[in-house]
Design an enzyme around this catalytic site. Structure first.
Site, PDB file in Angstrom:
ATOM      1  N   LYS A  77     -22.713  44.177 -62.346  1.00  0.00           N
ATOM      2  CA  LYS A  77     -23.069  45.007 -61.189  1.00  0.00           C
ATOM      3  C   LYS A  77     -22.852  46.483 -61.504  1.00  0.00           C
ATOM      4  O   LYS A  77     -23.671  47.330 -61.157  1.00  0.00           O
ATOM      5  CB  LYS A  77     -22.264  44.566 -59.955  1.00  0.00           C
ATOM      6  N   ASP A 126     -24.006  43.218 -49.474  1.00  0.00           N
ATOM      7  CA  ASP A 126     -24.078  41.789 -49.809  1.00  0.00           C
ATOM      8  C   ASP A 126     -24.818  41.007 -48.714  1.00  0.00           C
ATOM      9  O   ASP A 126     -25.246  39.874 -48.934  1.00  0.00           O
ATOM     10  CB  ASP A 126     -22.657  41.207 -49.930  1.00  0.00           C
ATOM     11  N   GLN A 145     -16.006  41.112 -54.280  1.00  0.00           N
ATOM     12  CA  GLN A 145     -16.420  39.945 -55.059  1.00  0.00           C
ATOM     13  C   GLN A 145     -15.693  38.699 -54.549  1.00  0.00           C
ATOM     14  O   GLN A 145     -14.484  38.692 -54.387  1.00  0.00           O
ATOM     15  CB  GLN A 145     -16.118  40.194 -56.556  1.00  0.00           C
TER      16      GLN A 145
HETATM   17  N1  GUN Z   1     -19.584  35.472 -55.587  1.00  0.00           N
HETATM   18  C1  GUN Z   1     -20.638  34.713 -55.983  1.00  0.00           C
HETATM   19  N2  GUN Z   1     -21.798  35.307 -55.629  1.00  0.00           N
HETATM   20  C2  GUN Z   1     -21.473  36.434 -54.987  1.00  0.00           C
HETATM   21  C3  GUN Z   1     -22.240  37.488 -54.391  1.00  0.00           C
HETATM   22  O1  GUN Z   1     -23.473  37.480 -54.351  1.00  0.00           O
HETATM   23  N3  GUN Z   1     -21.521  38.494 -53.843  1.00  0.00           N
HETATM   24  C4  GUN Z   1     -20.171  38.530 -53.851  1.00  0.00           C
HETATM   25  N4  GUN Z   1     -19.560  39.544 -53.257  1.00  0.00           N
HETATM   26  N5  GUN Z   1     -19.439  37.587 -54.386  1.00  0.00           N
HETATM   27  C5  GUN Z   1     -20.086  36.550 -54.960  1.00  0.00           C
END
Ligand code: GUN
Length: 280
Positions: free
Chosen positions: A52, A119, A96
């Site tokens: 990211k 998100d 996350q």
């Molecule tokens: N953990 C697994 N997929 C995701 C996601 O798309 N966003 C976040 N914040 N955590 C995750």
């Protein structure tokens, strides 16, 4: 033999489009940063977080990394989110998941300002998506829609079967396909006759979290198969929920793992960040 839906290539196109957009926004004095918070050191999460941050650098937006120890309290995390909600330069906040057990994920998600919920996990973002109001779409399902559209797969009027009903993928996926005028069936671990239902799908979206579970017997000849799963097999090789080798013999198009849905999630996160900068 199925056409391969190349998520790496499509996500690259999207990131290149976003890079141009970010440059144009900068010329108009509009900038912003994405705050990425990781609690603990789960190795898979560390890889996602690194990807990211790299994507932010690529499209030209700032990323602020908050790497907090496993024992961080819920209060401390809420306090950080409160501060980031107030910071003008921060246009997106991403925590996350999964979080350590002593922290309530729902509480954390709900603490993020709606305007920064890149998100798309906040209940109000989910509600807006459900009724077709503007708001951030959750990244993985939005990425699947882009994969289908950019591969010229007709969605309207088709029967889409979604396997899985998680808040992050299955449920929003079903709602987005409905918004695209598909006829949608959602299946899950208690579904009876899963195979028969899957065999009716024109578009089969698999997000069940079981390595190499879906074989050719679940797939109608000519169906489009999207594999959202990601696992490491006994040889440490990445694989999805679908038995790729045999399903590609019957499907008309299929996403590989890796290089299918995975890169699209990050591209759509970047798209949400750019949308947030645009909307300031
Ligand atoms: N953990 C697994 N997929 C995701 C996601 O798309 N966003 C976040 N914040 N955590 C995750």
């Amino acid at each position: 033999m199925a056409e391969i839906i190349d998520g790496k290539k499509i996500s690259q196109q999207i990131k290149d489009e976003l890079k141009d957009k970010v440059e144009a926004l900068k010329a108009n004095g509009k900038t912003g940063a994405l705050a990425v918070i990781q609690v603990g050191e789960d190795p898979a999460s560390s890889v996602y977080v690194r990807n990211k941050k790299n994507a932010c650098a690529y499209i030209g937006i700032e990323s602020l990394a908050y790497e907090l120890p496993e024992e961080t309290s819920e209060e401390a995390l809420l306090k950080l989110i409160g501060e980031l909600n107030e910071k003008e330069q921060v246009k997106g906040i991403l925590v996350q998941l999964p979080l350590p057990n002593h922290i309530c994920e729902d509480k954390i998600i709900q603490a993020i300002s709606l305007k920064k919920d890149v998100d798309g996990f906040h209940p109000q973002s989910v509600g807006a998506m459900t009724i077709g109001e503007p708001g951030f779409l959750s990244c993985t399902p939005a990425g699947v829609i882009q994969l289908l559209k950019r591969s010229n797969v007709e969605i309207s009027g088709k029967h889409c079967v979604v396997i899985g009903r998680s808040n992050i993928v299955g449920k929003p996926m079903a709602l987005l396909m409905l918004r695209e005028n598909a006829t949608v069936t959602v299946t899950h671990s208690r579904t009876q006759n899963l195979k028969e239902i899957c065999r009716q799908a024109d578009i089969l979206i698999v997000a069940m979290g079981k390595p190499r579970f879906i074989g050719a017997e679940y797939v109608k000849e000519g169906a489009v198969v999207i594999d959202v799963g990601i696992h490491r097999d006994e040889n440490n090789k990445l694989c999805g929920d679908v038995k790729y080798e045999e399903v590609q013999q019957v499907a008309s198009a299929i996403t590989p793992v890796p290089g299918g849905v995975g890169p699209m999630t990050i591209a759509m996160l970047m798209s949400n960040c750019v949308q947030s900068i645009e909307e300031e």
